[in-house]
Write an enzyme that holds these catalytic residues in place. Structure first.
Site, PDB file in Angstrom:
ATOM      1  CG  ASP A 295      -2.006  -0.941   1.238  1.00  0.00           C
ATOM      2  OD1 ASP A 295      -2.023  -1.795   0.333  1.00  0.00           O
ATOM      3  OD2 ASP A 295      -2.881  -0.858   2.118  1.00  0.00           O
ATOM      4  CG  ASP A 296       0.258   3.799   2.364  1.00  0.00           C
ATOM      5  OD1 ASP A 296      -0.917   3.536   2.052  1.00  0.00           O
ATOM      6  OD2 ASP A 296       0.641   3.912   3.530  1.00  0.00           O
ATOM      7  CG  HIS A 345      -4.274   2.838  -0.490  1.00  0.00           C
ATOM      8  ND1 HIS A 345      -5.209   2.205   0.305  1.00  0.00           N
ATOM      9  CD2 HIS A 345      -3.298   3.240   0.355  1.00  0.00           C
ATOM     10  CE1 HIS A 345      -4.786   2.222   1.568  1.00  0.00           C
ATOM     11  NE2 HIS A 345      -3.631   2.854   1.637  1.00  0.00           N
ATOM     12  CG  HIS A 349      -3.732   7.111   2.964  1.00  0.00           C
ATOM     13  ND1 HIS A 349      -3.668   7.038   4.338  1.00  0.00           N
ATOM     14  CD2 HIS A 349      -3.461   5.875   2.514  1.00  0.00           C
ATOM     15  CE1 HIS A 349      -3.376   5.797   4.693  1.00  0.00           C
ATOM     16  NE2 HIS A 349      -3.250   5.077   3.606  1.00  0.00           N
ATOM     17  CG  HIS A 439       2.293   0.079   4.323  1.00  0.00           C
ATOM     18  ND1 HIS A 439       1.953  -0.853   5.262  1.00  0.00           N
ATOM     19  CD2 HIS A 439       1.189   0.853   4.124  1.00  0.00           C
ATOM     20  CE1 HIS A 439       0.695  -0.663   5.626  1.00  0.00           C
ATOM     21  NE2 HIS A 439       0.198   0.365   4.954  1.00  0.00           N
TER      22      HIS A 439
HETATM   23 NI    NI Z   1      -2.457   3.104   3.416  1.00  0.00          NI
END
Ligand code: NI
Length: 484
Positions: A295-296, A345, A349, A439
């Site tokens: 993620d991210d 995503h 955020h 991540h």
């Molecule tokens: Ni995230």
């Protein structure tokens, strides 16, 4: 009165007995009075009742005063005996501590001590009661001492609802995550309010052995009221931590937790379907498939990660942030080209459940547009920030024909930033069909991947993308958190 008058007159022997007892009491009182403790003996004591503003809850008030002190204790009395007992015994403990403190002081003339213990109902729910007791003591003139105790009770059982109860067991990822959030919030407040947070105290208090009670002021909030001197020096006063349930509800799947916080159950994993694999040759009906998700990103370690995955013939999934896609479209294009799933995503955020519908829509759409620009394909999978999902998010997913991908193994790599810890959590949590969250913006997480892949491939695991695990568009409008 009638029983007394019908009795015989007491005999002389009985009179003598009474006299002896009275004498004994007098002598005992005299000896006691030479010791420092009589300051704690009330000269005046009064009990009375008051109705609270909550139906079925009354207050028993005890007022006491002695030569050197006054004390006020408010006991809540509900219809549930077990609940009353827990609270009363805590108030009695506070009272005991107060008198011990007085006794430990020299009985100087003119010195006066004060105690005030009251309660506050934080939430009255048909099945639950969240309640707090706060005591404040004026022991020395200058400083007031505060102590708190709080509970959420299940009114049907009369039992205290613990964090273990709502997170489903002591070893649950949810509890660990909650403690990280509490520490983050404490640090945030320390910076903002100039509190000298004491890391030793925090570590001592914020853990599964010491922190099990909580307050639930409403269906969206969990609260902890740390009394004076609990997490920071006494001079900084008490500290309250309120956290949104949105970031934790993925972990709050026990029956009790769902009723307490009005949590929708996460849709069961969709019916297993044979993956429509075009890129690889993995058949997840036979092979032990596992899905790494990152993620991210994309971030500065993402190309290195793509190299590692390419060299080890592992597929994965990336839940990218819209803004980052716009900054690194070539990296996202490469993800798609090399057989990974590219998912959404969101753009900023933000935690989605409390946002207005049109904002949730735009968080999804804006990001989809960027991804499609980079890869030529509109994503069908998304991961809600912090795993926070709710009715409005589900509605937005339906509109966008997308599926939320949650996870079954939480590495908490963002909190620990430790390659060995990440590796261990993945390897111990691995199961066929597991979805693992990592991540790729953390170097420590990317560094753990070669060992993770090597170890699990030796155990016969195949690393697949979410597309390979579920097909290109499974369970639109719903959420999945593992396969089989
Ligand atoms: Ni995230």
């Amino acid at each position: 009165m009638t029983t007394q008058s019908s009795r015989k007159k007491p005999s002389a022997l009985l009179l003598l007995g009474c006299l002896v007892i009275a004498l004994l009491i007098a002598v005992l009182g005299l000896t006691l009075s030479t010791r420092p403790s009589p300051v704690t003996q009330p000269d005046y004591e009064k009990y009375y009742w008051q109705d609270s503003k909550y139906k079925g809850v009354r207050t028993r008030i005890s007022k006491q005063s002695g030569a050197t002190y006054t004390s006020l204790l408010e006991y809540p009395v509900t219809k549930n005996q077990a609940v009353n007992q827990v609270i009363a015994s805590q108030i009695d403990n506070f009272d005991k501590a107060f008198h011990e403190q007085i006794a430990s002081r020299l009985p100087l003339k003119g010195r006066h001590f004060e105690q005030n213990t009251s309660y506050q109902i934080v939430r009255m729910h048909e099945d639950f009661l969240s309640i707090e007791v706060v005591t404040s003591r004026d022991i020395e003139m200058a400083a007031t001492e505060h102590e708190t105790a709080f509970w959420t009770f299940n009114l049907a059982t009369g039992k205290i609802v613990t964090l273990r109860d709502i997170f489903g067991g002591a070893a649950s990822d949810g509890q660990a995550r909650l403690f990280i959030y509490i520490k983050q919030e404490l640090a945030r407040q320390a910076a903002k309010r100039d509190i000298a947070l004491d890391p030793m105290k925090v570590a001592k208090v914020v853990n599964a052995d010491h922190l099990q009670s909580f307050l639930a002021p409403d269906a969206d909030t969990i609260r902890f009221d740390f009394g004076q001197n609990t997490v920071a020096p006494a001079a900084d006063g008490p500290v309250t931590v309120s956290l949104s349930i949105a970031n934790l509800q993925l972990f709050l799947q026990s029956d009790e937790a769902r009723r307490l916080f009005d949590i929708m159950p996460i849709n069961a994993a969709p019916e297993w379907r044979a993956p429509q694999v075009t890129k690889g040759t993995v058949d997840c009906n036979r092979a032990k498939c596992i899905a790494l998700t990152f993620d991210d990103g994309p971030g500065i370690y993402t190309t290195k990660l793509l190299d590692i995955l390419q060299q080890t013939h592992a597929h994965a999934s990336f839940f990218v942030i819209g803004k980052n896609v716009a900054a690194h479209p070539e990296t996202v294009k490469r993800m798609q080209a090399e057989g990974h799933t590219v998912g959404n995503h969101t753009w900023t955020h933000r935690s989605l459940p409390s946002l207005p519908a049109n904002v949730i829509d735009s968080e999804l759409t804006q990001t989809n547009i960027q991804i499609e620009k980079a890869t030529g394909i509109k994503p069908t999978y998304m991961r809600p920030p912090n795993g926070a999902i709710g009715p409005r998010v589900y509605d937005a997913l339906k509109r966008a024909n997308m599926t939320a991908v949650l996870w079954s193994v939480d590495t908490r790599d963002w909190a620990d930033r430790n390659t060995d810890v990440v590796y261990n959590r993945v390897v111990t949590g691995a199961k066929p069909g597991a979805i693992i969250i990592l991540h790729d913006i953390h170097k420590t997480s990317v560094d753990a991947v070669p060992r993770i892949v090597k170890t699990l491939q030796r155990q016969g695991y195949a690393f697949v993308s979410i597309d390979e695990l579920f097909g290109p568009n499974a369970a639109p409008g719903g959420a999945i958190n593992h396969a089989n």
